[in-house]
Scaffold this active site. Structure first.
Site, mmCIF file in Angstrom:
data_model
loop_
_atom_site.group_PDB
_atom_site.id
_atom_site.type_symbol
_atom_site.label_atom_id
_atom_site.label_comp_id
_atom_site.label_asym_id
_atom_site.label_seq_id
_atom_site.Cartn_x
_atom_site.Cartn_y
_atom_site.Cartn_z
ATOM 1 C CB SER A 32 -0.773 0.168 1.138
ATOM 2 O OG SER A 32 -1.756 -1.043 0.977
ATOM 3 C CB SER A 129 -10.673 2.924 12.542
ATOM 4 O OG SER A 129 -11.772 1.986 12.328
ATOM 5 C CD GLU A 385 -26.399 10.897 13.122
ATOM 6 O OE1 GLU A 385 -26.107 10.025 12.612
ATOM 7 O OE2 GLU A 385 -27.413 11.297 13.325
#
Lengths: 649, 649
Positions: A32, A129, A385
């Site tokens: 990556s 994340s 949210e």
């Protein structure tokens, strides 16, 4: 402007470092990293205006690496440029190329994913994340606009990562707020972890989507230095943010690391030489040229901040009156959510760095009281949210005190985002309204029932950068408490969560009552047992104490308005109350009941029972009905108290 | 096909009922309901093939009302059609128009938002927390394809709601899996709660976005019956799902309820007459005509299901060998995540209704073992956990046993979705891999630290439809436990969560050991204290017990592999172990430590301390290092045990 040849050679050089450090670490994502080799080189050596010796510089351009696992290429460039590392500017050292091979080691500041708190200040927030970085970039860009800095925010997003809905929440938010200082680069290498990336995230599809979302979009070969440089022509534009869809190769230049099986795998030691040779070969056709130094950042501006501890806060009644709540106050009933709104409004007047975000429910959370008074510091996030929380975390990392509010229930969409904000040590303030079950009529889809367990979990852990928990949990029982605890949220450095409720409730406290983090209040004293409650539940608990009184049962009533709570002092109070405690909660388990039980089980000699929401709620027309339905009404509390007193042992 | 006039009149009639019922309830959303008046009428009286007397019919078309607050218009039509309500088919009654005014009452089946579990079987899943419905629709459509039913799934999404990223995750998923039986209707009334809807969610923008996502898109006036009917021409198409962007008016037909202030507000009683007159007036120009009855559903097919309790499961070693793990088994070390994969594979062979979903990490969770064996029942959701969880919930509600897996950390993106699945009583199985801190090198952005508190919260509440908690929590310490607990997940009706870990760990159990929900195992007996651990932490705890043994400390070791846990039996075991317990956890608070403390504080005479992850983790190169860094390594456990034994009292 550097020549393409110079970029190619630097890309290969950094690529070799990325490969080497991951092999040394025994884990990581060299393939990556290689797909970003040219883009990272262009950004860090050419495009960004920043000073490697001072990554804390307040107006330097910023990079958010949303696809955090590609970090080795950033570390490589940073070491090559002699970037400063350290948890504080005072403790800064220069990262050396040799130190790269400490990647992921216990004592290294080079974490496996972007983690500024461990000492890599080039980044503002933790990522890794997936799907959160563009929202963080939005927060940084909003903050920069406020601070009158023209810093630009570059954000690298993976193609597979752009499947996360939050990316599109951020894409909308950035257009809504005209955050044209943002450039999002989509690294379209076409390979995910388990498989190739879906056609839905193919470059052409990404171009179409981003165009439909209202961005300027450029589609380039991400390994062509001239195309990369040209993509930034005209950036920042006045009307739209810029998205660059860069077609790249996972494992670029390193034939031994090409192909689908190389996600997240370092090169074996015995393949290193071959890999290096392949990288050299991939740029051998270009003449060797040097890269120029990076640009300097703009001169710093002076951000507008006040010390939350040194300002004079208005008295409770004055703050309520200023927010138009004088009448309610006279009637003696006021919802905690209203007092929160009034407190926010007051905070906004005292502290220029207080900003408020809300998700289309500001007329329910009462964040709209702030919005009306300080419209320029209120950011409507609409019904999204996750983006709201990550954007607020970005603003926090840029020195603001952001309050983000929604229903407690809907904040639970952002648990992972809250966790990343915590890893980033973001000074984030969250307020969940309509918590618990007392909202009644709207039913369980609107009720926050697990929020206490989630935030209480953070309250058990101490933040190592300060003398406080990872998150303070505040649960006001009346408007006075809500006002003073909102003030505490401003004073405290670190994450805080406050839970407010829908119904108007009677005032319990004198206006100048003190509410300390870690504290609790004893509202009634008796030696038969203690009833411990917080938030809305203090009111039915108080009624139950009165009922018990009629039966000659003397109950202590404790308002446990904060977590963590002073365990020694609480154990003392419970012992004085007969060594028996009934905790009542309008949520599922893992909340105050668990905390009191832990204190008791550690202390010894105190028996604890918890009465909590015992079933999935439904709609009812009144708070009393739903409390009763869920087994936590006044009669349930009184009955359970009697049973506890009668228990032997 | 009905005339436009008939639709208009029915829309006004239903609109009046929607207005009346919300006024009777004292809360609710008549203005949103009115914006759907024509669309709901067309769907329920014309378009959908269903039988109001049998909403449980297995091949009937389905409606998912993602913008759940608009429900009054659905209730109105349902009562008008004499739809059946009830928690079971056996207990079915016909909903009457008079009963509509019981909306939101404690004893009514008409909850404030779609809530089939309370007795409104027209819906499959609870909605109302926004943005989830399209994912549920995807799950229903996948299930229907499997069951060889050509039922069609209609899903109504609000325009403001389409800001939620999950809508776009679902849009991608539906295209990826060619779920062309889905029609999504975007109700573009332009008004949100706190303000008007963003330009980013304006009808034209929605058309552009949906087109870019690969959908067939039709843009219509949502109050024009002919346009609505025509929009479904050619649906379902073979290649693409259908999206209808319907331009509507919030408060359609009811002038007194028009305008931005009417979100979520019922008409005052004294405005009812005027509102009804306005609705009558709005359709007065059309001749009064009757609507035809709804179409009938297709004849049912026979879905392929087996009874999980009656099948013969392979022995542990056979299941491991069948999954290619025989070698690891011989070496005596196997990660729990691998055993989970092998168990899934076995479950797939025994139970045709087991399906598996994963979010691009199936080669980490080892769901790929199932994918290889049963590719037609494996659904790659890519990096979009919210959609994965809601789609799985949809499949569960259609009678499948879906296992959805990702890193424990990333499942925390779906807390709100999990809550809605719980309200829906979905038989959903979740597996979070790489839980806790033992994954070490990748650092905190990949570590699940709050998952135990979140799921343990559900374990404290009993589901009222069965003798079990809202969610079982399973935490296997070795491969044997992981295998048998995965089997238990198939056997149990209701939500289950299993936590697996990255590292290979030694086998602790004999292959045929029994693992019961609520149970625990005593791995060592001693009378100085008990150490309670679960999952990965059983291994360092075991080493600590050995260390303590060298110092003549006799420690009991308890593997608490499930929550809720049998409190009576555990209290007994802890008492036998000297009445002192040290709980060790690789997560933040609110987990097993809290549960044991609650049991002890209720029982009396047992002292409990918890050693849990004491700080935010970082990258380290080994599990031992990160345990030590976070204060839960072997030495920390042994030291804390000694301190506990020495404590007076």
């Amino acid at each position: 402007m550097a020549s393409a040849a110079a970029i190619h050679h630097k890309a290969a050089e950094l690529g070799k470092l990325a490969v080497e450090m991951t092999t040394a670490a025994g884990s990581g994502h060299p393939s990556s990293a290689l797909s970003l080799a040219h883009i990272a080189t262009h950004l860090m050596y050419q495009q960004m205006r920043w000073d490697p010796a001072d990554p804390w510089h307040p107006t330097a351009d910023r990079l958010v690496l949303s696809e955090g696992h590609a970090i080795p290429i950033i570390y490589a460039a940073y070491a090559d440029l002699g970037g400063a590392i350290g948890k504080t500017k005072a403790a800064a050292q220069t990262l050396t190329v040799a130190e790269l091979n400490e990647l992921r080691a216990r004592d290294s500041m080079l974490d496996g994913h972007p983690n500024p708190a461990e000492g890599f200040p080039f980044f503002d927030a933790a990522t890794g994340s997936l799907g959160m970085g563009l929202s963080v970039a939005a927060g940084l860009a909003l903050a920069a606009r406020f601070d009158k800095s023209d810093r630009r925010i570059y954000c690298v997003v993976g193609d597979g990562e752009s499947r996360e809905g939050q990316i599109w929440e951020a894409a909308d938010f950035i257009v809504d707020h005209k955050l044209t200082s943002i450039c999002a680069i989509f690294n379209a290498n076409g390979e995910g972890q388990a498989d190739i990336v879906s056609e839905q995230q193919a470059p052409q599809r990404l171009v179409e989507k981003l165009t439909a979302f209202g961005w300027n979009v450029v589609d380039i070969d991400g390994h062509d230095p001239d195309a990369i440089a040209k993509a930034f022509d005209g950036f920042p534009a006045e009307d739209r943010p810029l998205a660059i869809v860069a077609r790249t190769l996972k494992g670029w230049g390193a034939e031994p690391l090409r192909g689908g099986n190389w996600h997240g795998k370092p090169a074996p030691k015995d393949k290193l030489e071959e890999t290096f040779a392949s990288l050299d070969q991939s740029v051998a056709a270009f003449p060797e040229e040097k890269l120029t130094r990076p640009k300097s950042p703009e001169a710093p501006t002076t951000p507008d901040r006040s010390d939350p501890c040194s300002v004079e806060w208005p008295a409770f009644a004055d703050a309520m009156a200023a927010a138009g709540l004088g009448d309610s106050l006279e009637k003696g009933k006021l919802a905690t959510r209203r007092a929160y709104g009034a407190a926010l409004k007051a905070a906004g007047e005292l502290l220029p760095q207080v900003v408020v975000l809300d998700g289309d429910v500001s007329n329910s959370t009462f964040a709209n009281m702030f919005a009306k008074a300080h419209p320029e510091r209120f950011f409507e996030c609409k019904i999204a949210e996750q983006n709201m929380i990550s954007a607020a975390a970005g603003m926090a990392r840029a020195g603001f005190i952001p309050f983000a509010s929604s229903f407690a229930k809907f904040l639970s969409r952002g648990c992972d985002q809250i966790e990343l904000a915590n890893i980033s040590r973001a000074n984030l303030k969250l307020c969940g309204s309509h918590a618990g079950i007392s909202l009644a009529a709207d039913g369980p889809s609107q009720m926050g029932l697990t929020d206490v367990a989630f935030f209480a979990s953070y309250a058990t852990v101490r933040a190592d950068d300060r003398e406080s928990p990872l998150c303070w949990f505040f649960h006001p029982a009346d408007a006075v408490a809500a006002y003073h605890l909102t003030r505490q949220m401003c004073l405290l450095n670190g994450m805080c969560y406050m839970r407010t409720h829908r119904p108007d409730v009677p005032l319990l406290y004198a206006p100048d009552t003190t509410f300390e983090p870690g504290g609790f209040h004893v509202l009634n004293s008796g030696d038969n047992l203690a009833i411990v409650a917080s938030g809305y539940m203090v009111h039915p608990a108080k009624q139950a104490v009165a009922e018990l009184g009629k039966q000659q049962i003397r109950a202590t009533l404790i308002d446990a308005y904060t977590l963590p709570i002073d365990g020694e002092r609480l154990a003392e109070a419970l012992t004085r109350a007969g060594g028996r405690a009934l905790v009542v909660e309008d949520n599922y388990g893992g909340g105050v009941g668990s905390v009191v039980a832990e204190i008791a089980a550690r202390h010894g000699g105190i028996r604890v029972e918890t009465l909590r929401c015992q079933r999935i709620p439904k709609s009812t027309r009144s708070a009393d009905e739903i409390l009763d339905y869920c087994g936590v009404g006044v009669n349930n509390i009184a009955d359970q108290a009697l049973a506890l007193i009668k228990r032997p042992g």
